[in-house]
Design an enzyme around this catalytic site. Structure first.
Site, PDB file in Angstrom:
ATOM      1  N   GLU A 164      12.002 -42.640 -43.554  1.00 43.28           N
ATOM      2  CA  GLU A 164      12.656 -43.076 -42.307  1.00 43.28           C
ATOM      3  C   GLU A 164      11.920 -44.199 -41.566  1.00 43.28           C
ATOM      4  O   GLU A 164      11.667 -44.105 -40.370  1.00 43.28           O
ATOM      5  CB  GLU A 164      12.867 -41.869 -41.382  1.00 43.28           C
ATOM      6  N   ASN A 205      12.651 -42.946 -48.659  1.00 51.22           N
ATOM      7  CA  ASN A 205      13.689 -41.978 -48.288  1.00 51.22           C
ATOM      8  C   ASN A 205      14.184 -42.243 -46.872  1.00 51.22           C
ATOM      9  O   ASN A 205      13.389 -42.509 -45.968  1.00 51.22           O
ATOM     10  CB  ASN A 205      13.059 -40.571 -48.365  1.00 51.22           C
ATOM     11  N   HIS A 241      22.765 -36.136 -44.730  1.00 53.35           N
ATOM     12  CA  HIS A 241      23.098 -35.081 -43.765  1.00 53.35           C
ATOM     13  C   HIS A 241      24.452 -35.468 -43.181  1.00 53.35           C
ATOM     14  O   HIS A 241      24.544 -36.374 -42.357  1.00 53.35           O
ATOM     15  CB  HIS A 241      22.045 -35.007 -42.659  1.00 53.35           C
ATOM     16  N   GLU A 271      18.743 -34.841 -49.407  1.00 54.16           N
ATOM     17  CA  GLU A 271      18.758 -33.777 -48.391  1.00 54.16           C
ATOM     18  C   GLU A 271      20.200 -33.387 -48.056  1.00 54.16           C
ATOM     19  O   GLU A 271      20.566 -33.230 -46.891  1.00 54.16           O
ATOM     20  CB  GLU A 271      18.014 -34.245 -47.135  1.00 54.16           C
ATOM     21  N   ASP A 273      23.400 -31.930 -46.955  1.00 52.11           N
ATOM     22  CA  ASP A 273      24.059 -30.791 -46.314  1.00 52.11           C
ATOM     23  C   ASP A 273      25.252 -31.335 -45.536  1.00 52.11           C
ATOM     24  O   ASP A 273      25.277 -32.498 -45.164  1.00 52.11           O
ATOM     25  CB  ASP A 273      23.119 -29.927 -45.451  1.00 52.11           C
TER      26      ASP A 273
HETATM   27  O1  9MR Z   1      14.392 -29.220 -42.162  1.00 49.68           O
HETATM   28  C1  9MR Z   1      13.250 -29.673 -41.472  1.00 49.68           C
HETATM   29  C2  9MR Z   1      13.040 -28.833 -40.227  1.00 49.68           C
HETATM   30  O2  9MR Z   1      12.707 -27.517 -40.599  1.00 49.68           O
HETATM   31  C3  9MR Z   1      11.961 -29.430 -39.367  1.00 49.68           C
HETATM   32  O3  9MR Z   1      11.862 -28.727 -38.148  1.00 49.68           O
HETATM   33  C4  9MR Z   1      12.293 -30.875 -39.108  1.00 49.68           C
HETATM   34  C5  9MR Z   1      11.257 -31.532 -38.229  1.00 49.68           C
HETATM   35  O4  9MR Z   1      11.674 -32.743 -37.773  1.00 49.68           O
HETATM   36  O5  9MR Z   1      12.389 -31.577 -40.325  1.00 49.68           O
HETATM   37  C6  9MR Z   1      13.441 -31.108 -41.106  1.00 49.68           C
HETATM   38  O6  9MR Z   1      13.591 -31.890 -42.278  1.00 49.68           O
HETATM   39  C7  9MR Z   1      13.860 -33.270 -42.098  1.00 49.68           C
HETATM   40  C8  9MR Z   1      13.270 -34.002 -43.283  1.00 49.68           C
HETATM   41  O7  9MR Z   1      11.912 -33.730 -43.393  1.00 49.68           O
HETATM   42  C9  9MR Z   1      13.498 -35.512 -43.164  1.00 49.68           C
HETATM   43  N1  9MR Z   1      14.875 -35.808 -42.998  1.00 49.68           N
HETATM   44  C10 9MR Z   1      15.561 -35.097 -41.926  1.00 49.68           C
HETATM   45  C11 9MR Z   1      15.363 -33.591 -42.102  1.00 49.68           C
HETATM   46  C12 9MR Z   1      16.169 -32.860 -41.074  1.00 49.68           C
HETATM   47  O8  9MR Z   1      15.716 -33.171 -39.774  1.00 49.68           O
END
Ligand code: 9MR
Length: 744
Positions: A164, A205, A241, A271, A273
């Site tokens: 990101e 990513n 997402h 990722e 969903d």
């Molecule tokens: O799913 C992850 C969640 O449990 C954490 O709290 C969060 C913290 O920001 O990160 C989530 O995973 C993220 C991933 O690492 C990067 N892309 C976005 C995902 C969803 O926020």
């Protein structure tokens, strides 16, 4: 290119399909109502990995563990390899959780993708609060990456090295890494990771990068420069997402996959969903299944997509409900580990792909072949309250009352200026006009001669014109629905709604659309501003643009409902050599839409960048003059497109598109174009004259595909504006979203 099916391998697998745990499928998996094959077996036949994001804690849940083993071939640690977890103190690493996951994966023949070495979230406070110098932070990052990657050397196949790094408009995200180290942190991260494990496959990513967006453009362009420099980056992951109610444009995703493939990159769906509104019940799950289905089709179709990873496994554990109020159920298995319609859809797609029974082929040339421009976007709102953070603002840029010079001078812009945005909720358009005017006239006997806003909507062969004089509601018209217009006290903001009785929901619809802002300063109406060029015949139901009801993932209807945006080039009596020789008169058009900002395409009032352009032709030559007003001229950036420049996009017939770029003060850069081309600036950099030789002489009435852009960088770092005469997503450099230039 389609994935290849190896029939013997398939037969062996179908007969002797084994479960990673005990070598047999469980009875439940073999039961007749559940006759399909587990996803991982199907996917493995087409060289696709099926993955899930996992936390060590979930492995203690026996149902979770069993499903993970039976259905998935890859895992990504959802959190436990992030900086905060593995590197909690400056001189202490903690690999305990990550190690547990990796051991589990290896025991069960699963591939591991490490996530994420460099990110701006989930960093420990010692790091965030450290106030580091550039050298210190570089040393920290190098140590972090090398320690983590070496620890997992040989065990972690893929790494999300940088996560990101771009913002939604395609600029560099303002993070501790970018602020302190500068953009080179990205390149360094890849180099350090590669040094620590030369066999690991390294990925960039990001989210909102699945289709053709400003952000995916930025990723594409930037990764391309890294590859050219020899930086070891091998793949790009797109998170996906998504929401169930917003369709994914598979054309758009496909086009993005193909351009990344052209760079020799692997592509991962990292990722996935698809969140569903709680209130949407079973219908929500069916929509969700459609989104999963189209992603599975893309993953199955493109050999360069080699992982399809969902962000979790079961709705029992998912980040969605905690982050998006009113949404949940984003995964393929429900809370009780039952298969949802999404699972069945993916299974069907994979089964067809394995059998060679799929006829799917994404359409990748939609915008090239059938339409010329990305239309105006109406995003979806969660209620019928206008939300300025959610609409896209577009300028009122063309004065259609003045046929030949449709631009506004700086003085005229002080007299009238405006922007507009439209969103929708259910069956209602919800919009706003923001207007800046020095004199407001509303007492003319002729309604249209007053200061007013007009909205034009066309559905099929019907069209309606809604007019509201400043301070008043819409005039009543015969319309199957309800329209309301409300001005604030000083006439600077107009909020409107148009509700359509014949619809329940506008999602996915395309309407013919236009909107006008009329200005009378006492001596009659002298300005009627539209977001498109034209002849002020919107009231006759003509010359409309398109309004698309969509969200993050724009779906373009297959047939355009409007004329393509067309600009005119005048015929010159002779060949010319300078701006002075360009005939006075001729069509002058503004640069008005900032395609770098997909939330607000207008130029901020008071920002000193303004420009217009005019094109003429003689024999087989195109001649152009660009006028430019700018307070700060930047030409010191290494990447030429980041400097103040003009780009001209020309495509003749079926030939490839050519892009000509001239940085202010300089000639066009060299390209492989076979004809001649040249650009000359005046001393002040306020005027450019250019000439481009075409293949054959131009005949009146003929057209070429065309676009033109004015880029502005004021701080020496990032471009603030890249202005075009039309809305779009800054992909003309790929030969897309072009307009027509018609020889008059
Ligand atoms: O799913 C992850 C969640 O449990 C954490 O709290 C969060 C913290 O920001 O990160 C989530 O995973 C993220 C991933 O690492 C990067 N892309 C976005 C995902 C969803 O926020």
């Amino acid at each position: 290119m389609k994935k290849v099916l190896i029939p013997t391998l398939l037969a062996v697998t179908l007969l002797g399909c084994t479960n990673g745990q005990n070598g047999k499928l469980s009875n439940q998996e073999m039961s007749p109502e559940n006759a399909g094959m587990p996803l991982k077996y199907l996917a493995s036949q087409i060289n696709l990995g099926i993955g899930a994001a996992v936390e060590t804690g979930h492995l203690k849940d026996p149902q979770f563990r069993a499903k993970l083993i039976s259905e998935f071939s890859q895992i990504t640690p959802e959190n436990e390899m992030k900086f905060q977890y593995v590197h909690p103190e400056k001189d202490r690493f903690d690999f305990s959780k990550g190690d547990e996951l990796v051991a589990f994966a290896l025991e069960n023949n699963m591939v591991v993708k490490g996530h994420a070495l460099v990110w701006h979230i989930q960093n420990p406070s010692w790091l965030e609060d450290g106030n580091w110098s550039k050298a210190e932070l570089m040393a920290i990052l190098e140590n972090h990456i090398k320690t983590v990657v070496s620890h997992y050397r040989g065990k972690v196949t893929y790494w999300d090295v940088v996560n990101e790094a771009f913002d939604d408009n395609g600029g560099f995200r303002d993070t501790i890494w970018y602020r302190t180290i500068g953009e080179e942190y990205i390149e360094l991260a890849f180099r350090w990771a590669h040094e620590a494990d030369p066999d690991a496959v390294l990925f960039y990513n990001d989210y909102s990068t699945e289709g053709m967006t400003s952000k995916s453009n930025a990723v594409y362009r930037y990764i391309k420069t890294l590859i050219e420099k020899g930086v070891p980056v091998q793949g790009v992951g797109t998170q996906l997402h998504l929401t169930a109610e917003n369709p994914v444009s598979d054309s758009s995703v496909a086009r993005n996959i193909e351009r990344l493939d052209d760079l020799g990159l692997r592509i991962h769906f990292t990722e996935v969903d698809v969140r569903v509104r709680d209130q949407d019940g079973a219908a929500g799950l069916d929509n969700q299944a459609k989104r999963y289905e189209s992603l599975a089709k893309l993953a199955a179709y493109y050999p360069e997509v080699d992982l399809f990873t969902t962000w979790g496994l079961s709705d029992k554990y998912s980040w969605i409900p905690g982050w998006f109020e009113g949404y949940g159920r984003a995964l393929m298995f429900d809370k009780n580990y039952q298969q949802k319609p999404a699972y069945k859809a993916v299974q069907r797609v994979l089964t067809d792909a394995v059998k060679g029974a799929s006829t799917y082929k994404p359409v990748t040339d939609l915008s090239n072949a059938k339409r010329f421009i990305q239309p105006f976007n109406a995003k979806e709102l969660t209620s019928d309250k206008f939300d300025s953070a959610k609409v896209v603002y577009y300028p009122f840029a063309f004065n259609q009352l003045n046929q030949k010079n449709q631009t506004l001078s700086p003085e005229q812009r002080t007299s009238i200026d405006g922007k507009w945005g439209v969103a929708y909720h259910k069956n209602k358009l919800i919009g706003q006009v923001i207007r800046k005017d020095d004199v407001t006239v509303t007492n003319n006997a002729q309604a249209h001669e007053n200061d007013n806003v007009e909205i034009f909507v066309r559905l099929g062969d019907k069209f309606w014109q809604f007019r509201s004089i400043v301070g008043q509601d819409f005039e009543p018209i015969d319309f199957p629905g309800k329209a309301t217009g409300k001005w604030n006290k000083d006439g600077s903001t107009f909020d409107f709604t148009v509700e359509f009785n014949d619809y329940q929901d506008l999602v996915g619809e395309t309407f013919g659309f236009n909107i006008a802002l009329a200005d009378n300063d006492g001596a009659g109406r002298d300005t009627q501003l539209y977001p498109l060029t034209g002849n002020n015949i919107g009231w006759q139901g003509e010359e409309f643009g398109e309004l698309f009801m969509n969200g993050q993932n724009a779906v373009v209807s297959s047939e355009p409902v409007s004329i393509p945006p067309a600009f005119k080039a005048i015929k010159l009596p002779t060949a010319i050599k300078s701006a002075e020789e360009m005939t006075t008169g001729g069509y002058q058009y503004p640069f008005a839409f900032n395609q770098l900002n997909q939330n607000d395409m207008t130029v901020k009032n008071g920002d000193d960048i303004l420009g217009n352009w005019k094109v003429g032709y003689y024999d087989n030559w195109l001649y152009g003059v660009v006028n430019r007003v700018d307070d700060v001229t930047v030409t010191s950036r290494e990447a030429p497109y980041e400097n103040d420049n003009i780009e001209v996009f020309v495509q003749q017939g079926d030939k490839p598109m050519n892009q000509f770029r001239s940085v202010v003060g300089q000639d066009f850069e060299q390209t492989g174009y076979s004809g001649r081309y040249e650009a000359h600036w005046n001393k002040e950099g306020t005027q450019l004259f250019f000439a481009i030789e075409l293949d054959s002489s131009i005949k009146s009435g003929e057209s070429i595909s065309w676009n033109i852009a004015l880029a502005d960088n004021d701080d020496g770092k990032q471009r603030k504006y890249q202005l075009y005469p039309v809305a779009g997503s800054n992909i003309s450099y790929l030969g897309e979203e072009l307009t027509k230039l018609i020889a008059e």
